[in-house]
Motif scaffolding. Structure first.
Motif, short mmCIF file in Angstrom:
data_model
loop_
_atom_site.label_atom_id
_atom_site.label_comp_id
_atom_site.label_asym_id
_atom_site.label_seq_id
_atom_site.Cartn_x
_atom_site.Cartn_y
_atom_site.Cartn_z
N UNK A 113 9.20 20.41 3.43
CA UNK A 113 8.88 19.63 2.65
C UNK A 113 7.67 18.55 2.58
N UNK A 114 6.89 18.91 3.06
CA UNK A 114 5.23 18.47 3.55
C UNK A 114 5.12 17.88 1.62
N UNK A 115 5.48 18.68 0.78
CA UNK A 115 5.23 18.78 -0.92
C UNK A 115 6.23 17.41 -0.84
N UNK A 126 0.33 -1.71 0.10
CA UNK A 126 -0.20 0.36 0.11
C UNK A 126 1.04 1.36 0.05
N UNK A 127 0.44 2.52 -0.72
CA UNK A 127 0.97 4.41 -1.05
C UNK A 127 1.44 3.97 0.91
N UNK A 128 2.67 4.31 1.19
CA UNK A 128 3.01 5.16 2.34
C UNK A 128 2.49 6.00 2.25
N UNK A 129 2.03 6.48 4.23
CA UNK A 129 1.59 8.05 3.99
C UNK A 129 2.42 8.96 3.81
N UNK A 130 2.62 9.88 3.00
CA UNK A 130 3.30 11.00 4.12
C UNK A 130 4.50 11.25 5.22
N UNK A 131 3.06 11.32 6.12
CA UNK A 131 3.21 11.27 6.93
C UNK A 131 5.02 10.20 7.71
N UNK A 132 4.36 9.26 7.13
CA UNK A 132 5.23 7.70 7.71
C UNK A 132 6.69 8.06 6.90
N UNK A 133 6.54 8.71 5.78
CA UNK A 133 7.82 8.89 5.09
C UNK A 133 8.66 9.74 5.76
N UNK A 134 7.73 10.89 5.94
CA UNK A 134 8.73 12.23 7.24
C UNK A 134 9.39 11.42 8.36
N UNK A 135 8.52 10.34 8.94
CA UNK A 135 9.00 10.29 10.35
C UNK A 135 10.34 9.67 10.33
N UNK A 136 9.98 8.94 9.52
CA UNK A 136 11.24 7.66 9.04
C UNK A 136 12.36 8.34 8.95
#
Length: 213
Positions: free
Chosen positions: A68-70, A24-34
């Motif tokens: 960063x959000x974009x 499944x597509x990783x939520x952007x928030x998860x990528x940010x935390x990683x």
């Protein structure tokens, strides 16, 4: 689980660790935390029937200057065709015509090439259905952006049709993940007498957060 590790349990990594994620597509928030934890996330997309990765979210240097959000939203896209696949496209499931690359019009992700399976074992009917029009039908609904990047919106079977409007469960889940209290989120359709279907969200909260009445 790693992305939501508590602050007092976090330990700095000796160097950057690059990982690949699929499914499944990783939520952007998860990528940010990683990224905050020292991981570089590369997003791949494919199916068992396509021998794993069919697309890769190739990073563009021009994106480095974006907020960063974009950047995290862009990184969560499925991306462009992988080198090992002959063709990947987003097409209308019925007419088999290409959808316009406008980032809005949805179609089905389709594959063809020598890394795509030849068929399902002893199931001619399922094979014929999967290869309608000479392409392998993934069952995933997506849009194609003007730069050619594919973005999966939902599984064809999971899309919620509410009062004639298509609602992406993936998009709703992404919004839920933006809330600081949400640990996990899953959205499904539930029957509705007026609209046919409406979204229903199941959520698990992070430690220390509670649901108010």
């Amino acid at each position: 689980m790693i992305a939501n590790i508590l602050l007092y349990d976090r330990k700095p990594l000796p160097h950057k660790v690059t990982i690949m994620t699929g499914g499944s597509s990783p939520p952007p928030q998860i990528i940010s935390r990683m990224k905050e934890l020292g991981f570089g996330v590369n997003h791949l997309y494919g199916l068992t029937e396509t021998y794993a990765a069919g697309t890769y979210c190739l990073w563009k240097p021009a994106w480095d200057s974006l907020p960063s959000d974009e950047r995290y939203i862009l990184k969560s896209k499925q991306g462009v065709q992988h080198l090992c696949v002959e063709e990947v496209d987003v097409r209308d499931s019925i007419t088999m015509k290409k959808v316009p690359a406008n980032g809005v019009t949805m179609g089905e992700v389709m594959f063809r090439g020598n890394t795509v399976m030849s068929g399902y074992l002893k199931d001619i009917k399922a094979t014929d259905e999967a290869f309608r029009g000479g392409w392998f039908h993934s069952g995933d609904l997506a849009v194609k952006h003007p730069d050619g990047y594919i973005e999966v919106k939902d599984r064809l079977k999971d899309i919620i049709i509410s009062g004639g409007e298509n609602i992406s469960t993936v998009e709703v889940e992404t919004v839920l993940y933006s809330h600081p209290a949400v640990f996990e989120a899953a959205v499904v359709a539930r029957p509705d007498n007026h609209r046919g279907e409406t979204p229903c969200a199941f959520m698990k909260l992070k430690e220390g957060f509670h649901v108010s009445s």
